[in-house]
Design a protein around this motif. Structure first.
Motif, PDB file in Angstrom:
ATOM      1  N   PHE A   1       0.831  -1.197   0.000  1.00 53.51           N
ATOM      2  CA  PHE A   1       0.000   0.000   0.000  1.00 53.51           C
ATOM      3  C   PHE A   1       0.872   1.255   0.000  1.00 53.51           C
ATOM      4  N   VAL A   2       1.962   1.205   0.723  1.00 59.84           N
ATOM      5  CA  VAL A   2       2.889   2.341   0.778  1.00 59.84           C
ATOM      6  C   VAL A   2       3.512   2.574  -0.589  1.00 59.84           C
ATOM      7  N   ASP A   3       3.890   1.469  -1.280  1.00 54.81           N
ATOM      8  CA  ASP A   3       4.491   1.607  -2.617  1.00 54.81           C
ATOM      9  C   ASP A   3       3.506   2.226  -3.603  1.00 54.81           C
ATOM     10  N   GLU A   4       2.271   1.779  -3.586  1.00 54.06           N
ATOM     11  CA  GLU A   4       1.263   2.301  -4.502  1.00 54.06           C
ATOM     12  C   GLU A   4       0.981   3.766  -4.189  1.00 54.06           C
ATOM     13  N   THR A   5       1.011   4.120  -2.932  1.00 55.05           N
ATOM     14  CA  THR A   5       0.771   5.524  -2.558  1.00 55.05           C
ATOM     15  C   THR A   5       1.888   6.412  -3.084  1.00 55.05           C
ATOM     16  N   GLU A   6       3.124   5.946  -2.996  1.00 56.24           N
ATOM     17  CA  GLU A   6       4.251   6.723  -3.522  1.00 56.24           C
ATOM     18  C   GLU A   6       4.148   6.873  -5.043  1.00 56.24           C
ATOM     19  N   ALA A   7       3.741   5.795  -5.742  1.00 60.43           N
ATOM     20  CA  ALA A   7       3.577   5.872  -7.200  1.00 60.43           C
ATOM     21  C   ALA A   7       2.485   6.883  -7.559  1.00 60.43           C
ATOM     22  N   LEU A   8       1.383   6.874  -6.792  1.00 59.84           N
ATOM     23  CA  LEU A   8       0.299   7.834  -7.038  1.00 59.84           C
ATOM     24  C   LEU A   8       0.781   9.259  -6.834  1.00 59.84           C
ATOM     25  N   GLN A   9       1.586   9.452  -5.789  1.00 61.97           N
ATOM     26  CA  GLN A   9       2.096  10.794  -5.516  1.00 61.97           C
ATOM     27  C   GLN A   9       3.006  11.265  -6.661  1.00 61.97           C
ATOM     28  N   THR A  10       3.828  10.332  -7.156  1.00 63.11           N
ATOM     29  CA  THR A  10       4.726  10.683  -8.271  1.00 63.11           C
ATOM     30  C   THR A  10       3.926  11.058  -9.506  1.00 63.11           C
ATOM     31  N   ASN A  11       2.881  10.320  -9.791  1.00 61.21           N
ATOM     32  CA  ASN A  11       2.043  10.606 -10.967  1.00 61.21           C
ATOM     33  C   ASN A  11       1.331  11.948 -10.807  1.00 61.21           C
ATOM     34  N   MET A  12       0.879  12.219  -9.612  1.00 60.80           N
ATOM     35  CA  MET A  12       0.197  13.475  -9.383  1.00 60.80           C
ATOM     36  C   MET A  12       1.156  14.649  -9.551  1.00 60.80           C
ATOM     37  N   GLU A  13       2.404  14.498  -9.112  1.00 62.67           N
ATOM     38  CA  GLU A  13       3.389  15.557  -9.309  1.00 62.67           C
ATOM     39  C   GLU A  13       3.671  15.756 -10.811  1.00 62.67           C
ATOM     40  N   GLY A  14       3.701  14.635 -11.554  1.00 65.57           N
ATOM     41  CA  GLY A  14       3.888  14.752 -13.006  1.00 65.57           C
ATOM     42  C   GLY A  14       2.738  15.487 -13.660  1.00 65.57           C
ATOM     43  N   MET A  15       1.506  15.172 -13.236  1.00 66.16           N
ATOM     44  CA  MET A  15       0.333  15.874 -13.778  1.00 66.16           C
ATOM     45  C   MET A  15       0.395  17.354 -13.443  1.00 66.16           C
ATOM     46  N   LYS A  16       0.891  17.647 -12.246  1.00 70.01           N
ATOM     47  CA  LYS A  16       1.002  19.051 -11.853  1.00 70.01           C
ATOM     48  C   LYS A  16       2.018  19.780 -12.731  1.00 70.01           C
ATOM     49  N   ASN A  17       3.151  19.140 -12.940  1.00 65.82           N
ATOM     50  CA  ASN A  17       4.174  19.750 -13.807  1.00 65.82           C
ATOM     51  C   ASN A  17       3.657  19.966 -15.233  1.00 65.82           C
ATOM     52  N   LEU A  18       2.935  18.965 -15.734  1.00 65.00           N
ATOM     53  CA  LEU A  18       2.367  19.095 -17.075  1.00 65.00           C
ATOM     54  C   LEU A  18       1.372  20.232 -17.149  1.00 65.00           C
ATOM     55  N   SER A  19       0.563  20.368 -16.117  1.00 62.51           N
ATOM     56  CA  SER A  19      -0.421  21.457 -16.077  1.00 62.51           C
ATOM     57  C   SER A  19       0.272  22.807 -16.068  1.00 62.51           C
ATOM     58  N   GLU A  20       1.353  22.907 -15.287  1.00 65.65           N
ATOM     59  CA  GLU A  20       2.086  24.181 -15.257  1.00 65.65           C
ATOM     60  C   GLU A  20       2.736  24.487 -16.615  1.00 65.65           C
ATOM     61  N   ALA A  21       3.262  23.441 -17.279  1.00 63.26           N
ATOM     62  CA  ALA A  21       3.880  23.652 -18.590  1.00 63.26           C
ATOM     63  C   ALA A  21       2.839  24.103 -19.614  1.00 63.26           C
ATOM     64  N   LEU A  22       1.656  23.447 -19.573  1.00 66.36           N
ATOM     65  CA  LEU A  22       0.590  23.850 -20.504  1.00 66.36           C
ATOM     66  C   LEU A  22       0.126  25.271 -20.216  1.00 66.36           C
ATOM     67  N   GLY A  23       0.070  25.627 -18.956  1.00 70.29           N
ATOM     68  CA  GLY A  23      -0.329  26.982 -18.621  1.00 70.29           C
ATOM     69  C   GLY A  23       0.670  27.996 -19.156  1.00 70.29           C
ATOM     70  N   THR A  24       1.945  27.682 -18.972  1.00 69.87           N
ATOM     71  CA  THR A  24       2.977  28.600 -19.497  1.00 69.87           C
ATOM     72  C   THR A  24       2.888  28.719 -21.021  1.00 69.87           C
ATOM     73  N   PHE A  25       2.701  27.573 -21.705  1.00 67.08           N
ATOM     74  CA  PHE A  25       2.615  27.600 -23.176  1.00 67.08           C
ATOM     75  C   PHE A  25       1.379  28.362 -23.627  1.00 67.08           C
ATOM     76  N   ASN A  26       0.263  28.129 -22.966  1.00 63.07           N
ATOM     77  CA  ASN A  26      -0.969  28.823 -23.356  1.00 63.07           C
ATOM     78  C   ASN A  26      -0.827  30.324 -23.195  1.00 63.07           C
ATOM     79  N   GLU A  27      -0.181  30.717 -22.126  1.00 61.51           N
ATOM     80  CA  GLU A  27      -0.001  32.156 -21.906  1.00 61.51           C
ATOM     81  C   GLU A  27       0.897  32.765 -22.977  1.00 61.51           C
ATOM     82  N   SER A  28       1.993  32.073 -23.308  1.00 60.34           N
ATOM     83  CA  SER A  28       2.915  32.589 -24.330  1.00 60.34           C
ATOM     84  C   SER A  28       2.245  32.603 -25.706  1.00 60.34           C
TER      85      SER A  28
END
Length: 233
Positions: A4-31
């Motif tokens: 359960f701990v391993d799956e939670t860490e994987a979920l956290q990593t994926n969520m951080e990736g989604m966050k980074n992608l969202s920030e990149a898309l926001g920056t691109f959309n603004e530019s």
């Protein structure tokens, strides 16, 4: 619990990736939005006075038509000038031929009359008619030099005398030889006539070509048309 701990860490990593992608898309959309806004403002505020309009296309079409008409007029004028020049040359040749033929015929008639009278007087007096002096014979070297000189002269004449018409070339050679063999290199038209090959029309045509090439000088100051051999330098 370890799984359960391993799956939670994987979920956290994926969520951080989604966050980074969202920030990149926001920056691109603004530019990208900023670039589109700048292009829109540039199109609204910048004029292009040199851009072609409908009037420009009409003007270009009109200019093309005017240039085509001018070219046609120039070609027509050039053709008319060439035709006028040819007609003038033809009339000049015809006039020269008529004058030469008339003068030579007059001289031939007078010569025939005088010869007839002289022959009648000679027969009455019992005297024999005089014979013309024999033409001096040429050596082989002189004949070769004469042939080379005649060939050089014929190459300077129009195409019809250079081989286009073999008979006319042969007639021209006979006329040139007659002029060269004549006393003082001076002859009358009747002196060169030797039927049936050298008829009066053929001899006259050859003489006109030689006079135009300035190889022969025509003289009619004394009332008799004489032809003086000049040669081509």
């Amino acid at each position: 619990m370890s799984e359960f701990v391993d799956e939670t860490e994987a979920l956290q990593t994926n969520m951080e990736g989604m966050k980074n992608l969202s920030e990149a898309l926001g920056t691109f959309n603004e530019s990208f939005a900023s670039w589109l806004y700048v292009m829109n403002m540039n199109a609204l505020t910048t004029d292009w006075p040199q851009a072609p309009t409908d009037a420009s296309y009409l003007l270009a079409k009109r200019r093309a038509e005017e240039e085509a008409l001018a070219a046609m007029e120039a070609l027509k004028a050039k053709t008319e000038a060439i035709n006028r020049e040819r007609e003038a040359q033809r009339l000049a040749d015809k006039t020269a031929l008529s004058e030469t033929t008339e003068a030579d015929l007059t001289y031939a008639a007078n010569t025939t009359t005088a010869t007839t009278l002289s022959s009648g007087s000679g027969n009455k007096s019992g005297g024999a008619p005089k014979k013309k002096g024999a033409k001096p014979k040429l050596t082989a070297k002189e004949k070769k030099e004469r042939s080379i000189e005649i060939e050089r002269i014929i190459t300077c004449l129009p195409l019809e005398f250079r081989g286009s018409d073999p008979n006319l070339r042969r007639n021209m050679e006979g006329v040139i030889e007659g002029l060269m063999n004549a006393p003082g290199n001076t002859v009358k038209l009747t002196d060169l006539i030797k039927p049936p090959d050298l008829s009066q029309a053929r001899v006259n045509k050859c003489l006109i070509a030689l006079v135009n090439r300035k190889a022969v000088q025509k003289e009619n100051n004394t009332g008799t048309v004489l032809y003086h051999w000049q040669g081509i330098p």
